[in-house]
Design an enzyme around this catalytic site. Structure first.
Site, PDB file in Angstrom:
ATOM      1  N   TYR A  63       0.881  -1.162   0.000  1.00  7.00           N
ATOM      2  CA  TYR A  63       0.000   0.000   0.000  1.00  7.00           C
ATOM      3  C   TYR A  63       0.920   1.213   0.000  1.00  7.00           C
ATOM      4  O   TYR A  63       1.635   1.462   0.978  1.00  7.00           O
ATOM      5  CB  TYR A  63      -0.885  -0.011   1.247  1.00  7.00           C
ATOM      6  CG  TYR A  63      -1.896   1.118   1.292  1.00  7.00           C
ATOM      7  CD1 TYR A  63      -3.248   0.877   1.056  1.00  7.00           C
ATOM      8  CD2 TYR A  63      -1.512   2.437   1.568  1.00  7.00           C
ATOM      9  CE1 TYR A  63      -4.179   1.914   1.092  1.00  7.00           C
ATOM     10  CE2 TYR A  63      -2.425   3.464   1.594  1.00  7.00           C
ATOM     11  CZ  TYR A  63      -3.761   3.199   1.360  1.00  7.00           C
ATOM     12  OH  TYR A  63      -4.667   4.223   1.389  1.00  7.00           O
ATOM     13  N   ASP A 104      12.343   4.307   2.699  1.00  8.38           N
ATOM     14  CA  ASP A 104      13.011   5.306   3.528  1.00  8.38           C
ATOM     15  C   ASP A 104      12.044   5.989   4.501  1.00  8.38           C
ATOM     16  O   ASP A 104      12.476   6.646   5.453  1.00  8.38           O
ATOM     17  CB  ASP A 104      13.701   6.352   2.643  1.00  8.38           C
ATOM     18  CG  ASP A 104      12.745   7.055   1.691  1.00  8.38           C
ATOM     19  OD1 ASP A 104      11.759   6.422   1.261  1.00  8.38           O
ATOM     20  OD2 ASP A 104      12.988   8.230   1.351  1.00  8.38           O
ATOM     21  N   TYR A 127       1.828   5.385   6.661  1.00  9.77           N
ATOM     22  CA  TYR A 127       2.513   4.545   5.680  1.00  9.77           C
ATOM     23  C   TYR A 127       3.838   4.028   6.242  1.00  9.77           C
ATOM     24  O   TYR A 127       4.112   2.823   6.213  1.00  9.77           O
ATOM     25  CB  TYR A 127       2.754   5.344   4.400  1.00  9.77           C
ATOM     26  CG  TYR A 127       3.721   4.695   3.433  1.00  9.77           C
ATOM     27  CD1 TYR A 127       3.404   3.506   2.796  1.00  9.77           C
ATOM     28  CD2 TYR A 127       4.959   5.283   3.161  1.00  9.77           C
ATOM     29  CE1 TYR A 127       4.292   2.902   1.903  1.00  9.77           C
ATOM     30  CE2 TYR A 127       5.850   4.695   2.269  1.00  9.77           C
ATOM     31  CZ  TYR A 127       5.514   3.506   1.655  1.00  9.77           C
ATOM     32  OH  TYR A 127       6.404   2.926   0.778  1.00  9.77           O
ATOM     33  N   LYS A 131       4.986   0.107   7.296  1.00 14.68           N
ATOM     34  CA  LYS A 131       6.146  -0.567   6.710  1.00 14.68           C
ATOM     35  C   LYS A 131       7.118  -1.047   7.800  1.00 14.68           C
ATOM     36  O   LYS A 131       7.712  -2.119   7.666  1.00 14.68           O
ATOM     37  CB  LYS A 131       6.854   0.362   5.726  1.00 14.68           C
ATOM     38  CG  LYS A 131       6.029   0.727   4.503  1.00 14.68           C
ATOM     39  CD  LYS A 131       5.705  -0.470   3.625  1.00 14.68           C
ATOM     40  CE  LYS A 131       6.878  -0.918   2.797  1.00 14.68           C
ATOM     41  NZ  LYS A 131       6.499  -1.996   1.842  1.00 14.68           N
TER      42      LYS A 131
END
Length: 287
Positions: A63, A104, A127, A131
Site C-alpha cells: 500500500y 526510507d 505509511y 512498513k
C-alpha cells in the site's frame, strides 16, 4: 530451475523485473498481482506455494498511497504488515527465500548523515509505521527474510516523479518544486538487477546467513528540485523550475526532510556495484 514468485507484478519494480527475466534462464519468474493472488489471504498463499513449488518470493506488493494512508490506516496495515507476516510464515513453511521491499519512510528524516540499517526507525506517517511493522513481523517470524529499503523509486512504468515532471514540462511554462527534501532517486531497473544478484548469491552460497535489513538506492544525493532540474536538462525542456520550501505544499502525510540511505552493507555482502543517480536517469531518458 528455481521458481521465483513476484507479488505486485504490475507495479514499477515488478515490471522492471519482468524486463530482466529473460536474461536469467535459470530462474522461472511467476508474476502475480491482486487479481492472480491475494496476499492478504493466507489460505490462497498456501495453495499457491504448494502448487508452484516456490523457491523465493520477491514481495513488491504494498500500500503506497502515502497521503491516503493517513485516512486508511487499516488498509495500509493490512497490506504492509499483516500480508507481509503471512508471506514470512508461508516462506518459512516451504523453505522459500523471502525478499521484502521497504522504504526510507521508516525514518523521521531528522538526521543529517546517511541512515544505516542499524539506525532506529521513527516513522512520522501511517505509511511509514505500517512498513516498519511489516519489516519487524517478517524478520521476527522468519530471520532468513531479506528486507531491502529503497527511496524515490522511478521507472518507465506506472506513475512516478520522472514521468510526471516530463508531462508537466510539456504543459506548463513554469513549475515549483521543493528543495528542502533531500534523498536519492532509485531507478527501478537498477534495484531489480540488484535483487536478482541477491537471489543468485543465495543460490551459490546456500549455507551463508544473509537475512536482515539492507539499503539500496542509486549513489549520490540530491533534492527534488535538483532532480527536476536534471530531468529538464536531459530532456532539453524549456520550462522554468523554481525552488520552494515544503510548507508551500500542504500534504496529509509529512515527507522526510532527509532520507539518504547508506548502502555499504548491501555492496559489501553481495558485491553489488551501484550506479550514480544521474547516470541511471540518463539511461532511462535515453530509452
Amino acid at each position: 530451475m528455481k521458481n521465483i514468485l513476484v507479488t505486485g507484478g504490475n507495479g514499477q519494480l515488478g515490471q522492471s523485473l519482468k524486463q530482466l527475466a529473460n536474461n536469467y534462464p535459470a530462474l522461472n519468474f511467476l508474476f502475480t498481482d491482486y487479481e492472480d493472488l491475494d496476499i492478504t489471504d493466507a489460505t490462497a498463499l498456501d495453495s499457491y506455494f504448494a502448487a508452484q513449488q516456490i523457491d523465493a518470493c520477491i514481495n513488491c506488493a504494498a500500500y503506497t498511497a502515502v497521503d491516503k494512508a493517513e485516512q486508511e490506516e487499516d488498509n495500509a496495515f493490512l497490506l504492509n504488515f499483516q500480508a507481509v507476516l503471512s508471506l514470512a510464515e508461508i516462506c518459512a513453511r516451504y523453505n522459500a527465500q523471502l525478499i521484502h521491499i521497504s522504504t526510507d519512510y521508516v525514518f523521521s528524516g531528522r538526521q543529517n548523515v546517511p541512515y544505516t540499517e542499524e539506525d532506529d526507525t521513527d516513522p512520522e506517517t501511517i505509511y511509514g509505521a505500517s512498513k516498519v511493522r511489516g519489516e519487524a513481523a517478517a524478520i521476527g517470524y522468519n530471520p532468513d527474510t531479506i528486507v531491502i529499503r529503497t527511496s524515490w523509486l522511478y521507472s518507465e512504468f506506472a506513475v512516478n516523479f520522472v514521468k510526471r515532471m516530463q508531462e508537466l514540462m510539456q504543459e506548463r511554462p513554469e513549475l515549483t518544486v521543493v528543495y528542502d527534501q533531500v534523498g536519492t532517486p532509485t531507478y527501478a531497473g537498477d534495484l531489480a538487477a540488484a535483487i536478482i544478484e541477491v537471489i543468485n548469491f543465495k543460490a551459490a552460497n546456500p549455507e551463508t546467513a544473509i537475512g536482515g535489513i539492507y539499503h539500496y538506492s542509486n549513489e549520490g544525493v540530491t533534492s527534488w528540485f535538483d532532480f527536476a532540474v536534471a530531468i529538464k536538462e536531459m530532456t532539453k525542456a524549456t520550462t522554468t523550475i523554481l525552488p520552494v520550501t515544503s510548507d508551500k505544499y500542504k500534504t496529509a502525510a509529512k515527507r522526510p526532510a532527509y532520507s539518504v540511505l547508506n548502502k555499504e552493507k548491501i555492496k559489501t555482502t553481495f558485491g553489488i556495484s551501484i550506479p550514480y543517480w544521474r547516470d541511471s536517469l540518463a539511461k532511462l531518458l535515453a530509452k
